[in-house]
Design an enzyme around this catalytic site. Structure first.
Site, short mmCIF file in Angstrom:
data_model
loop_
_atom_site.label_atom_id
_atom_site.label_comp_id
_atom_site.label_asym_id
_atom_site.label_seq_id
_atom_site.Cartn_x
_atom_site.Cartn_y
_atom_site.Cartn_z
N ASP A 149 1.03 -1.14 -0.04
CA ASP A 149 0.15 0.06 -0.03
C ASP A 149 0.93 1.14 -0.16
O ASP A 149 0.37 2.52 0.23
CB ASP A 149 -0.86 0.21 1.36
CG ASP A 149 -0.17 -0.19 2.46
OD1 ASP A 149 1.12 -0.23 2.50
OD2 ASP A 149 -0.57 -0.47 3.39
N GLU A 171 -0.73 -9.05 -1.23
CA GLU A 171 -1.44 -8.16 0.12
C GLU A 171 -2.55 -7.60 -0.17
O GLU A 171 -2.39 -6.26 0.16
CB GLU A 171 -0.24 -7.51 0.81
CG GLU A 171 -0.74 -7.41 2.21
CD GLU A 171 0.53 -6.43 2.94
OE1 GLU A 171 1.32 -7.36 3.56
OE2 GLU A 171 0.54 -5.25 2.99
N GLU A 227 -1.79 5.27 3.10
CA GLU A 227 -1.86 3.82 2.86
C GLU A 227 -3.19 3.21 2.25
O GLU A 227 -3.62 2.56 1.48
CB GLU A 227 -1.23 2.98 3.67
CG GLU A 227 0.35 3.06 3.74
CD GLU A 227 0.78 4.41 4.89
OE1 GLU A 227 -0.11 4.97 5.36
OE2 GLU A 227 1.89 4.58 4.79
N HIS A 245 7.06 4.60 12.48
CA HIS A 245 7.37 5.41 11.29
C HIS A 245 6.12 6.16 10.76
O HIS A 245 6.14 6.79 9.59
CB HIS A 245 7.92 4.77 10.08
CG HIS A 245 7.22 3.54 9.48
ND1 HIS A 245 6.44 4.05 8.59
CD2 HIS A 245 7.18 2.51 9.74
CE1 HIS A 245 5.64 2.87 8.27
NE2 HIS A 245 6.30 1.73 9.00
N ARG A 269 3.11 8.02 9.25
CA ARG A 269 2.89 9.65 8.77
C ARG A 269 1.87 10.31 9.68
O ARG A 269 2.01 11.38 10.25
CB ARG A 269 2.47 9.71 7.46
CG ARG A 269 3.74 10.02 6.47
CD ARG A 269 3.14 10.24 5.22
NE ARG A 269 3.87 11.07 4.20
CZ ARG A 269 5.17 10.39 3.62
NH1 ARG A 269 5.25 9.24 4.07
NH2 ARG A 269 5.83 11.02 2.85
N HIS A 291 13.79 4.49 12.10
CA HIS A 291 13.66 4.84 10.70
C HIS A 291 14.21 6.26 10.24
O HIS A 291 14.49 6.86 10.94
CB HIS A 291 12.20 5.11 10.83
CG HIS A 291 11.44 4.86 9.24
ND1 HIS A 291 11.73 5.77 8.22
CD2 HIS A 291 10.83 3.88 8.50
CE1 HIS A 291 11.04 5.35 7.34
NE2 HIS A 291 10.42 4.25 7.46
C1 UD1 Z 1 7.12 4.77 3.27
C2 UD1 Z 1 5.98 4.50 2.78
C3 UD1 Z 1 4.87 3.49 4.11
C4 UD1 Z 1 5.60 2.51 4.63
C5 UD1 Z 1 7.05 2.83 4.83
C6 UD1 Z 1 7.94 1.61 5.13
C7 UD1 Z 1 4.39 6.04 1.37
C8 UD1 Z 1 3.88 7.27 1.26
N1 UD1 Z 1 4.98 5.68 2.65
O1 UD1 Z 1 7.15 5.68 4.49
O2 UD1 Z 1 3.55 3.33 3.36
O3 UD1 Z 1 4.87 1.89 5.56
O4 UD1 Z 1 7.68 3.47 3.70
O5 UD1 Z 1 9.05 1.95 5.99
O6 UD1 Z 1 4.60 5.27 0.54
N2 UD1 Z 1 14.70 7.93 3.98
C9 UD1 Z 1 15.96 7.80 3.87
N3 UD1 Z 1 16.37 6.64 3.38
C10 UD1 Z 1 15.70 5.51 3.29
C11 UD1 Z 1 14.15 5.68 3.37
C12 UD1 Z 1 13.83 6.82 3.64
O7 UD1 Z 1 16.70 8.67 3.98
O8 UD1 Z 1 16.19 4.32 2.92
C13 UD1 Z 1 14.14 9.30 4.36
C14 UD1 Z 1 14.04 10.13 3.36
O9 UD1 Z 1 14.43 11.58 3.87
C15 UD1 Z 1 12.77 10.19 2.60
C16 UD1 Z 1 11.76 10.00 3.88
O10 UD1 Z 1 12.77 8.99 4.69
O11 UD1 Z 1 12.46 11.31 2.04
C17 UD1 Z 1 10.61 9.38 3.43
O12 UD1 Z 1 10.59 8.39 2.93
P1 UD1 Z 1 9.10 7.86 2.18
O13 UD1 Z 1 9.32 6.45 1.46
O14 UD1 Z 1 8.56 9.00 1.46
O15 UD1 Z 1 8.33 7.84 3.66
P2 UD1 Z 1 8.40 6.64 4.52
O16 UD1 Z 1 7.99 7.35 5.78
O17 UD1 Z 1 9.64 5.83 4.67
N1 UDP Z 2 12.44 -4.42 9.45
C1 UDP Z 2 13.75 -4.35 9.16
N2 UDP Z 2 14.82 -3.57 9.93
C2 UDP Z 2 14.20 -2.50 10.93
C3 UDP Z 2 12.89 -2.59 11.09
C4 UDP Z 2 12.01 -3.48 10.50
O1 UDP Z 2 14.20 -5.37 8.47
O2 UDP Z 2 15.10 -1.98 11.58
C5 UDP Z 2 11.73 -5.18 8.70
C6 UDP Z 2 10.55 -5.69 9.46
O3 UDP Z 2 10.73 -7.04 10.14
C7 UDP Z 2 9.26 -5.96 8.55
C8 UDP Z 2 9.66 -4.72 7.58
O4 UDP Z 2 10.94 -4.54 7.80
O5 UDP Z 2 9.31 -6.96 7.74
C9 UDP Z 2 8.65 -3.53 8.05
O6 UDP Z 2 9.02 -2.65 7.50
P1 UDP Z 2 8.25 -1.13 8.08
O7 UDP Z 2 7.93 -1.03 9.58
O8 UDP Z 2 9.26 -0.08 7.76
O9 UDP Z 2 7.10 -0.77 7.00
P2 UDP Z 2 5.49 -1.12 7.10
O10 UDP Z 2 5.31 -2.72 7.30
O11 UDP Z 2 4.81 -0.77 8.46
O12 UDP Z 2 4.77 -0.72 6.16
#
Ligand code: UD1
Ligand code: UDP
Length: 384
Positions: A97, A119, A133, A223, A225, A256
């Site tokens: 999602d 999923e 999501e 993490h 939003r 995160h």
């Molecule tokens: C995203 C997804 C969320 C998912 C989550 C899993 C959207 C809108 N959000 O949220 O559904 O549950 O991932 O973790 O699709 N960043 C880094 N390095 C990384 C990843 C993130 O620096 O490897 C930082 C960056 O500043 C980036 C920010 O995190 O701009 C946000 O990343 P983004 O993918 O937009 O949102 P998440 O909060 O990670």
């Molecule tokens: N996870 C990981 N390292 C971490 C935290 C989570 O590998 O430090 C794994 C976790 O086991 C799960 C997935 O990442 O499989 C979940 O990711 P996240 O919580 O970022 O996203 P969500 O599932 O909420 O979309």
């Protein structure tokens, strides 16, 4: 031969699609498998690609620091167009999602390419929780041609939305495939005294903070939003108090990389000696740490699915969940982000053994580790 392009962008999509990609690769005579990552996440995606040895054919590399939903949405859409036009896959596979999932489905729809949604059918029925999501997955459902629902509850959600029954398949969640594969590897490595360096690092941390094995390790992740701002402030102050009032507790928090998460965390809980803030862990050490934990406190979707299979009680810092199965089974409790409620529920789990035992029975409401094989078997029946 069916040409399948798997498109994903974030850590959880990579974890949950890795077992499907592995199966596609095992069936090279039937499928041409192409992998395209949007890299909505960068480092957290690469961690999973490395672990499962997945080499993308296309890497759109779109992540920007603190990206807005507007930038993200338009960058994924614009960058996917030439890739899809060049490769012309018969079907794309997406998972979950995130914004990558919805936008990839939209791009495929614009080119009349079929979409398989892994999923499918999770719902909270609240469009702002989780945000964005819930709407991402509803929009993806309305585009998808094949709906791989993890459970019967998610199947029912789709049927209630008038999705054709014949296009819905209950497969289990592929996250359990990934979890079981990783647990097996960990077990073997432990037997052979050959833990990978990153697992060794986290096992050394556990040993350092809990040398006599008389402490309770609490694993924390967060993490969402919709929790940014006041929600995260509340969470941090609650965690601070839990750490200060329970000297037998050691809290480990892989933080995160989203800056909206890191700011309050670093400001409020970086100075407590029994709170250990660490960088996001690779999947294998993270699974090791889940297994070593006494209690897990999280707002993650994936962790809510994995923890019941490990028999770990989970407090979920959200007001809604699209994953009611483990709540119904009693291992997961929704506590929201109210500071006092979070402290109260954590104290019950940490200090009342009867309550703890009730919540720590291992069960697998999300799958049996064979979801990706079921998905492959369904894909085998699709004609070009
Ligand atoms: C995203 C997804 C969320 C998912 C989550 C899993 C959207 C809108 N959000 O949220 O559904 O549950 O991932 O973790 O699709 N960043 C880094 N390095 C990384 C990843 C993130 O620096 O490897 C930082 C960056 O500043 C980036 C920010 O995190 O701009 C946000 O990343 P983004 O993918 O937009 O949102 P998440 O909060 O990670
Ligand atoms: N996870 C990981 N390292 C971490 C935290 C989570 O590998 O430090 C794994 C976790 O086991 C799960 C997935 O990442 O499989 C979940 O990711 P996240 O919580 O970022 O996203 P969500 O599932 O909420 O979309």
């Amino acid at each position: 031969m069916l040409k399948i392009m798997t498109i994903f962008g974030t850590r959880p999509e990579a974890v949950k699609l890795a077992p499907v990609i592995k199966k596609l690769e095992e069936n090279k005579d039937l499928f041409e498998s192409i992998i395209c990552v949007t890299a909505q996440h960068r480092q957290m995606l690469d961690q999973v690609l490395d672990l499962f040895e997945i080499k993308p054919d296309y890497d759109l590399n779109i992540m920007k620091p603190n990206q807005s939903l507007f930038e993200l949405t338009s960058n994924v859409l614009l960058n996917l167009q030439p890739v899809l036009e060049k490769e012309k896959p018969d079907i794309i596979l997406v998972q979950g999602d995130t914004t990558t999932v919805f936008v990839a489905s939209l791009a495929a729809f614009y080119l009349k390419i079929k979409v398989g949604h892994v999923e499918a059918g999770l719902r909270t029925f609240n469009k702002y929780s989780p945000f964005p999501e819930e709407v991402n997955r509803k929009l993806t459902t309305s585009i998808a041609d094949y709906h791989f629902a993890p459970t019967e509850i998610s199947q029912k959600n789709l049927i209630d939305e008038n999705i054709d029954k014949n296009s819905i398949y209950v497969t289990g969640n592929t996250v359990i495939d990934a979890l079981f594969l990783t647990l097996e590897k960990l077990k073997l490595d432990q037997i052979n005294n050959d833990l990978s360096p990153k697992v060794k690092e986290i096992s050394d941390l556990c040993l350092k903070i809990n040398p006599k094995n008389n402490k309770k390790i609490v694993l924390l992740t967060g993490h969402r939003r919709e929790n940014f701002g006041q929600g995260f402030e509340n969470i941090c102050y609650a965690i601070k108090e839990i750490a200060e009032k329970n000297s037998d507790v050691e809290i480990i928090y892989p933080v995160h990389l989203n800056p909206n998460v890191r700011e309050p965390v670093m400001r409020i809980i970086s100075k407590n000696s029994n709170i250990h803030l660490i960088e996001p862990l690779d999947y294998e050490p993270f699974v090791y740490l889940m297994d070593k934990s006494y209690v897990i406190i999280t707002d993650s979707g994936g962790v809510q699915e994995e923890a019941p299979s490990l028999g770990k009680p989970v407090l979920v810092m959200r007001d809604t969940t699209e994953r009611p199965e483990a709540v119904l089974a009693g291992t997961v409790k929704l506590v929201g982000t109210d500071k006092d409620l979070l402290i109260k529920e954590a104290n019950i789990l940490l200090n009342n053994l009867d309550e703890y035992k009730k919540m720590s029975m291992a069960h697998n409401p999300y799958g049996d580790g064979k979801a990706s094989q079921r998905i492959i078997d369904i894909l085998k029946t699709i004609k070009k």
